[in-house]
Design a protein around this motif. Structure first.
Motif, PDB file in Angstrom:
ATOM      1  N   TYR A  21      -9.077   3.074   0.716  1.00 39.17           N
ATOM      2  CA  TYR A  21      -7.726   2.967   0.159  1.00 39.17           C
ATOM      3  C   TYR A  21      -6.842   4.092   0.685  1.00 39.17           C
ATOM      4  O   TYR A  21      -5.700   3.851   1.112  1.00 39.17           O
ATOM      5  CB  TYR A  21      -7.779   3.015  -1.369  1.00 39.17           C
ATOM      6  N   PHE A  22      -7.341   5.315   0.683  1.00 36.65           N
ATOM      7  CA  PHE A  22      -6.516   6.435   1.123  1.00 36.65           C
ATOM      8  C   PHE A  22      -6.261   6.416   2.627  1.00 36.65           C
ATOM      9  O   PHE A  22      -5.220   6.895   3.086  1.00 36.65           O
ATOM     10  CB  PHE A  22      -7.152   7.757   0.683  1.00 36.65           C
ATOM     11  N   ARG A  23      -7.186   5.841   3.393  1.00 39.95           N
ATOM     12  CA  ARG A  23      -6.925   5.671   4.823  1.00 39.95           C
ATOM     13  C   ARG A  23      -5.773   4.681   5.021  1.00 39.95           C
ATOM     14  O   ARG A  23      -4.892   4.898   5.865  1.00 39.95           O
ATOM     15  CB  ARG A  23      -8.187   5.176   5.542  1.00 39.95           C
ATOM     16  N   LEU A  24      -5.783   3.615   4.260  1.00 36.34           N
ATOM     17  CA  LEU A  24      -4.709   2.634   4.353  1.00 36.34           C
ATOM     18  C   LEU A  24      -3.395   3.214   3.824  1.00 36.34           C
ATOM     19  O   LEU A  24      -2.321   2.930   4.360  1.00 36.34           O
ATOM     20  CB  LEU A  24      -5.071   1.375   3.559  1.00 36.34           C
ATOM     21  N   ALA A  25      -3.473   4.028   2.796  1.00 34.10           N
ATOM     22  CA  ALA A  25      -2.280   4.618   2.198  1.00 34.10           C
ATOM     23  C   ALA A  25      -1.612   5.625   3.120  1.00 34.10           C
ATOM     24  O   ALA A  25      -0.434   5.948   2.941  1.00 34.10           O
ATOM     25  CB  ALA A  25      -2.638   5.289   0.873  1.00 34.10           C
ATOM     26  N   HIS A  26      -2.350   6.108   4.113  1.00 37.30           N
ATOM     27  CA  HIS A  26      -1.770   7.045   5.082  1.00 37.30           C
ATOM     28  C   HIS A  26      -0.661   6.384   5.883  1.00 37.30           C
ATOM     29  O   HIS A  26       0.309   7.044   6.287  1.00 37.30           O
ATOM     30  CB  HIS A  26      -2.863   7.572   6.010  1.00 37.30           C
ATOM     31  N   ASP A  27      -0.777   5.074   6.130  1.00 30.41           N
ATOM     32  CA  ASP A  27       0.251   4.318   6.851  1.00 30.41           C
ATOM     33  C   ASP A  27       0.320   2.911   6.257  1.00 30.41           C
ATOM     34  O   ASP A  27      -0.185   1.949   6.844  1.00 30.41           O
ATOM     35  CB  ASP A  27      -0.076   4.258   8.341  1.00 30.41           C
ATOM     36  N   PRO A  28       0.956   2.757   5.077  1.00 25.73           N
ATOM     37  CA  PRO A  28       0.984   1.454   4.401  1.00 25.73           C
ATOM     38  C   PRO A  28       1.651   0.351   5.227  1.00 25.73           C
ATOM     39  O   PRO A  28       1.254  -0.803   5.129  1.00 25.73           O
ATOM     40  CB  PRO A  28       1.785   1.744   3.120  1.00 25.73           C
ATOM     41  N   LYS A  29       2.656   0.713   6.026  1.00 28.25           N
ATOM     42  CA  LYS A  29       3.340  -0.293   6.824  1.00 28.25           C
ATOM     43  C   LYS A  29       2.386  -0.914   7.848  1.00 28.25           C
ATOM     44  O   LYS A  29       2.359  -2.142   8.026  1.00 28.25           O
ATOM     45  CB  LYS A  29       4.541   0.317   7.539  1.00 28.25           C
ATOM     46  N   LYS A  30       1.604  -0.087   8.499  1.00 30.23           N
ATOM     47  CA  LYS A  30       0.628  -0.589   9.462  1.00 30.23           C
ATOM     48  C   LYS A  30      -0.448  -1.409   8.758  1.00 30.23           C
ATOM     49  O   LYS A  30      -0.857  -2.467   9.250  1.00 30.23           O
ATOM     50  CB  LYS A  30      -0.017   0.583  10.209  1.00 30.23           C
ATOM     51  N   ALA A  31      -0.897  -0.929   7.591  1.00 29.05           N
ATOM     52  CA  ALA A  31      -1.921  -1.646   6.839  1.00 29.05           C
ATOM     53  C   ALA A  31      -1.420  -3.012   6.394  1.00 29.05           C
ATOM     54  O   ALA A  31      -2.144  -4.008   6.475  1.00 29.05           O
ATOM     55  CB  ALA A  31      -2.354  -0.818   5.625  1.00 29.05           C
ATOM     56  N   PHE A  32      -0.163  -3.062   5.958  1.00 27.29           N
ATOM     57  CA  PHE A  32       0.388  -4.345   5.523  1.00 27.29           C
ATOM     58  C   PHE A  32       0.489  -5.318   6.693  1.00 27.29           C
ATOM     59  O   PHE A  32       0.215  -6.513   6.541  1.00 27.29           O
ATOM     60  CB  PHE A  32       1.766  -4.163   4.886  1.00 27.29           C
ATOM     61  N   LEU A  33       0.883  -4.827   7.864  1.00 22.00           N
ATOM     62  CA  LEU A  33       0.959  -5.687   9.043  1.00 22.00           C
ATOM     63  C   LEU A  33      -0.406  -6.270   9.363  1.00 22.00           C
ATOM     64  O   LEU A  33      -0.528  -7.473   9.665  1.00 22.00           O
ATOM     65  CB  LEU A  33       1.495  -4.900  10.239  1.00 22.00           C
ATOM     66  N   GLU A  34      -1.450  -5.449   9.304  1.00 25.43           N
ATOM     67  CA  GLU A  34      -2.799  -5.944   9.576  1.00 25.43           C
ATOM     68  C   GLU A  34      -3.196  -7.016   8.569  1.00 25.43           C
ATOM     69  O   GLU A  34      -3.771  -8.045   8.934  1.00 25.43           O
ATOM     70  CB  GLU A  34      -3.790  -4.776   9.536  1.00 25.43           C
ATOM     71  N   PHE A  35      -2.889  -6.772   7.305  1.00 28.12           N
ATOM     72  CA  PHE A  35      -3.192  -7.751   6.256  1.00 28.12           C
ATOM     73  C   PHE A  35      -2.403  -9.034   6.475  1.00 28.12           C
ATOM     74  O   PHE A  35      -2.951 -10.143   6.393  1.00 28.12           O
ATOM     75  CB  PHE A  35      -2.870  -7.139   4.891  1.00 28.12           C
ATOM     76  N   TYR A  36      -1.132  -8.899   6.792  1.00 27.58           N
ATOM     77  CA  TYR A  36      -0.243 -10.052   6.982  1.00 27.58           C
ATOM     78  C   TYR A  36      -0.718 -10.935   8.128  1.00 27.58           C
ATOM     79  O   TYR A  36      -0.762 -12.169   8.006  1.00 27.58           O
ATOM     80  CB  TYR A  36       1.170  -9.535   7.240  1.00 27.58           C
TER      81      TYR A  36
END
Length: 288
Positions: free
Chosen positions: A169-184
């Protein structure tokens, strides 16, 4: 959006499952497994420690009777119900992403073992906490949780009081925009029927309503436009990607929309229709 509704939107070669609320007697006969022991801690500050054997037992509780190698749609719906996890939003999709699922509404035994081991989850409350944390971060765009205090020798941003290992979670929280793109982008691949290059417009709208609309309210207006138009049939990967870019770069009043940019026809049509209503002129939007 319920999981069962989304399944109806996606082409499938499997037979339609029985509804869970049709006949209680026949349902009880079919689901001959003992009732799941829902692990709910009376004190959330004292979560149940992770146990691989408990995670395996939890999987066995919900595995398909006819195929022990998978938790299928009906079983997954029961798991979510027992865990108090809503099927009407993005949580089923986040579970698929976290566990690396390759089929909509299905979790294989290997995916379950890898996913629960990585997050150190062996109880339903822990699973619910992990999905809710991620939904708040990525879908609802809420501020990230703060890492727990760790000792100098600790290699993880986690604490014994956490319901699961929040390192990922904290790795993803470091760059939420990038994480959301990967999820999307993952959601598009997951939702695309085999042998097809696109997903149906109804499926895309259902997905946009739960993963984009909470972050970008104008998506609801775009979906209303699509439904009113009624002529759009499918969504390509390019349109799927550009929809996110549109939401991220164009203001809700559309003043900064560049008609000379290479936007998909659907979005050009939407902007043209919206502006024509403001100007009082007829729209020239064409269907794709």
């Amino acid at each position: 959006m319920k999981l069962t509704f989304l399944l109806c939107c996606i082409a499938s070669t499997t037979a339609e499952p029985e509804t869970l609320d049709s006949d209680t007697t026949s349902t009880a006969t079919k689901n001959s497994k003992p009732a799941a022991k829902v692990q709910r801690s009376a004190d959330p500050s004292k979560p149940e420690p992770y146990s691989p054997s408990r995670a395996a037992d939890l999987y066995s509780t919900y595995a398909d009777d006819d195929d022990q190698g998978v938790i299928g749609p009906e079983e997954l719906e029961k798991l979510f119900g027992d865990a108090g996890i809503s099927l009407e939003g993005s949580l089923p999709l986040l579970l698929a992403w976290l566990f690396g699922s390759t089929e909509m509404a299905k979790v294989t035994k290997a995916e379950w073992e890898k996913g629960t081991a990585g997050l150190r989850i062996s109880s339903l409350p822990a699973l619910s906490a992990a999905l809710t944390d991620l939904e708040n971060l990525l879908v609802h765009d809420k501020p990230p949780l703060k890492p727990a205090q760790t000792t100098p020798s600790s290699k993880k941003n986690t604490s014994s009081s956490d319901p699961y290992d929040r390192s990922q979670y904290f790795r993803l929280a470091h760059d939420p925009k990038k994480a959301f793109l990967e999820f999307y982008l993952f959601v598009y691949t997951l939702s695309k029927p085999p042998q097809s290059r696109n997903i149906e417009i109804e499926t895309a709208c259902a997905l946009w309503s739960v993963i984009l609309a909470p972050r970008y309210p104008m998506v609801d207006d775009i979906i209303s436009f699509i439904n009113e138009k009624g002529t759009y049939k499918a969504v390509t990967k390019d349109l799927w990607s550009m929809m996110l870019e549109f939401c991220q770069t164009v203001s809700p009043n559309l003043d900064d929309y560049d008609p000379e940019a290479a936007w998909p026809t659907l979005l050009d049509d939407y902007v043209s229709t919206k502006k024509s209503k403001v100007d009082g002129a007829p729209s020239n939007a064409n269907a794709i």
